[in-house]
Design a protein around this motif. Structure first.
Motif, PDB file in Angstrom:
ATOM      1  N   LEU A  73      94.384  -0.797   7.311  1.00  0.00           N
ATOM      2  CA  LEU A  73      93.521   0.382   7.362  1.00  0.00           C
ATOM      3  C   LEU A  73      94.013   1.296   8.482  1.00  0.00           C
ATOM      4  O   LEU A  73      93.988   0.929   9.654  1.00  0.00           O
ATOM      5  CB  LEU A  73      92.049  -0.018   7.589  1.00  0.00           C
ATOM      6  CG  LEU A  73      90.969   1.039   7.281  1.00  0.00           C
ATOM      7  CD1 LEU A  73      91.020   2.232   8.209  1.00  0.00           C
ATOM      8  CD2 LEU A  73      91.002   1.517   5.854  1.00  0.00           C
ATOM      9  N   CYS A 119      87.781  -5.480   7.775  1.00  0.00           N
ATOM     10  CA  CYS A 119      87.333  -4.095   7.955  1.00  0.00           C
ATOM     11  C   CYS A 119      85.824  -4.039   7.754  1.00  0.00           C
ATOM     12  O   CYS A 119      85.289  -4.653   6.828  1.00  0.00           O
ATOM     13  CB  CYS A 119      88.035  -3.177   6.959  1.00  0.00           C
ATOM     14  SG  CYS A 119      87.522  -1.458   7.088  1.00  0.00           S
ATOM     15  N   ALA A 120      85.163  -3.264   8.626  1.00  0.00           N
ATOM     16  CA  ALA A 120      83.706  -3.130   8.519  1.00  0.00           C
ATOM     17  C   ALA A 120      83.296  -2.532   7.171  1.00  0.00           C
ATOM     18  O   ALA A 120      82.171  -2.721   6.715  1.00  0.00           O
ATOM     19  CB  ALA A 120      83.178  -2.257   9.657  1.00  0.00           C
ATOM     20  N   MET A 227      87.828  -2.219  13.313  1.00  0.00           N
ATOM     21  CA  MET A 227      87.933  -0.892  13.962  1.00  0.00           C
ATOM     22  C   MET A 227      88.058  -0.990  15.472  1.00  0.00           C
ATOM     23  O   MET A 227      88.508  -0.054  16.124  1.00  0.00           O
ATOM     24  CB  MET A 227      86.720  -0.002  13.593  1.00  0.00           C
ATOM     25  CG  MET A 227      85.397  -0.356  14.242  1.00  0.00           C
ATOM     26  SD  MET A 227      84.594  -1.748  13.446  1.00  0.00           S
ATOM     27  CE  MET A 227      83.269  -2.130  14.594  1.00  0.00           C
ATOM     28  N   TYR A 251      81.081   4.191  13.341  1.00  0.00           N
ATOM     29  CA  TYR A 251      80.846   2.809  12.898  1.00  0.00           C
ATOM     30  C   TYR A 251      79.460   2.332  13.287  1.00  0.00           C
ATOM     31  O   TYR A 251      79.287   1.483  14.158  1.00  0.00           O
ATOM     32  CB  TYR A 251      81.947   1.893  13.435  1.00  0.00           C
ATOM     33  CG  TYR A 251      83.255   2.090  12.701  1.00  0.00           C
ATOM     34  CD1 TYR A 251      83.498   1.427  11.503  1.00  0.00           C
ATOM     35  CD2 TYR A 251      84.227   2.956  13.183  1.00  0.00           C
ATOM     36  CE1 TYR A 251      84.682   1.625  10.810  1.00  0.00           C
ATOM     37  CE2 TYR A 251      85.416   3.154  12.497  1.00  0.00           C
ATOM     38  CZ  TYR A 251      85.633   2.486  11.322  1.00  0.00           C
ATOM     39  OH  TYR A 251      86.799   2.672  10.623  1.00  0.00           O
TER      40      TYR A 251
END
Ligand SMILES: Nc1nc2c(c(=O)[nH]1)N[C@H]1C(S)=C(S)[C@@H](COP(=O)(O)O)O[C@H]1N2
Ligand SMILES: [Mo]
Length: 388
Positions: A73, A119-120, A227, A251
């Motif tokens: 990402l 990844c969130a 992140m 986020y």
């Protein structure tokens, strides 16, 4: 409507790029949005998905994800970094500022941790309505062996001012997001930054970081959503207030834009199934012959050890406990297996994890505007063929 998306550059962001606030970046940069009704994935999301690929779920057969199969990402462009002129700068509320070469970092204490990173936004594309962004389904995860030097020792060597409370990490990549021009930046509280397992990583799986994973150096925060682990790290600044930059605001779990919301940090528990049998090319639906099958998968949590994995072969109607293998490391996933006597017909295989803190995967997924932390169970459709 005033919202945090339209405020000027993030705090702590002091590049000369800020000097002309009248630059018309809003004309190329779009506000965040939620897809309408049955709107399909658009060319913008397709473009992101092609750049930021996921880990094919069959790669969960490896304890450690081979480089190239780990998910990716990258918000902006992958920078091409000349490691001979590159330096890591440590500044702010420290006794002595540091400017270190890659060799100087490599000469320090070296530690390797096997870390499951996720990844969130994993699961975002399964939310309804769908937040328009990188459209992950299940595959934004991977486990690699990261080698680097502990951040805490470096901060202590620089000498922490008693007023220090937080640390800001800045990457070399540069772009615009929702009208805000920026370098990718994230902050951590000093307490979190000083944890033993936090690394400045220069290798993964025994090789120098490849460009896409942050060459020459990245922050690596085991247990936290991806992140936090800033790639292409170039500066570390010690400060006396929580960093509130763009990527800190982005986020958060929110129902509507502009509300304060809740910051994302550690990875919520999730179990995934290696899709059994063989796939159809287009639909990815699975088929296999009737008989005895070993279902397998992986489970992880950033909050504590995974203590239970339950598997359903009838679409989440009834659950059975899977066998758990030891975790691949304290910050990494563990393999699970379950024997299944597959009878001819259509089945839906699902799995769910619970961790030592009691956190589990929800039956009813709460929606949020960023499309974060959707851990509702994966459902794998399997057609079992009569034995011949
Ligand atoms: N500098 C920088 N660091 C970054 C990002 C980025 O775009 N720029 N993306 C973050 C996000 S959202 C994730 S999920 C992870 C992904 O790491 P990977 O691409 O090595 O898997 O990196 C994080 N670190
Ligand atoms: Mo991410």
């Amino acid at each position: 409507m005033a919202s945090h998306w339209t405020k000027p550059a993030p705090t702590g962001y002091t590049d000369s790029m800020d000097s002309d606030p009248a630059r018309p970046l809003d004309t190329i940069s779009e506000p965040s949005r939620v897809a309408v009704d049955d709107e399909g994935i658009g060319p913008d999301e397709l473009g992101l998905a092609a750049r930021n690929h996921g880990m094919p779920l069959e790669a969960m057969r490896w304890d450690v994800t081979p480089i190239g199969l780990h998910y990716l990402l990258t918000h902006y462009d992958i920078p091409s970094v000349d490691d001979t002129s590159w330096r890591l700068d440590v500044s702010g509320l420290v006794d002595v500022g540091l400017s270190l070469t890659l060799d100087e970092l490599r000469d320090r204490q070296s530690v390797t941790h096997t870390v499951t990173m996720e990844c969130a936004g994993n699961g975002r594309a399964r939310l309804l309505p769908r937040p328009v962004s990188q459209p992950w389904v299940h595959e934004a995860v991977g486990t690699m062996r990261w080698t680097g030097t502990p951040l805490a020792a470096l901060l202590r060597e620089a000498g922490l001012d008693p007023k220090a409370t937080d640390v800001v990490f800045t990457g070399l990549d540069h772009g615009v997001e929702r009208g805000v021009e920026q370098r990718y930046q994230r902050g951590l509280s000093l307490d979190d930054a000083l944890r033993d397992e936090v690394l400045l990583a220069y290798e993964c799986n025994g090789a120098p970081l490849p460009p896409q994973h942050g060459f020459p150096l990245r922050l690596l925060v085991p247990g936290w959503y991806g992140m936090t682990s800033v790639k292409w790290l170039s500066s570390i600044e010690v400060v006396d207030e929580p960093f509130d930059g763009y990527q800190m605001q982005a986020y958060r779990l929110r129902q509507v834009s502009g509300e304060p919301g809740l910051a994302l940090s550690r990875i919520d528990p999730r179990a995934l199934v290696v899709p059994p049998g063989s796939p159809d090319f287009m639909s990815r639906r699975r088929f296999l012959p009737a008989g005895s099958v070993v279902l397998e998968g992986r489970a992880w949590s950033g909050w504590g050890e995974v203590t239970r994995v339950e598997v359903s072969t009838d679409g989440a109607g009834s659950w059975r406990d899977a066998e758990l293998e030891p975790a691949v490391g304290p910050y990494a996933w563990r393999r699970w297996t379950l024997d299944w006597d597959a009878a001819p017909g259509e089945h839906v295989v699902a799995a769910r994890a619970t961790d030592a803190t009691g956190r589990s995967q929800p039956a009813d997924q709460p929606w949020n505007r960023g499309g974060f932390a959707n851990t509702s169970a994966q459902r794998v459709e399997v057609l079992v063929l009569p034995a011949t």
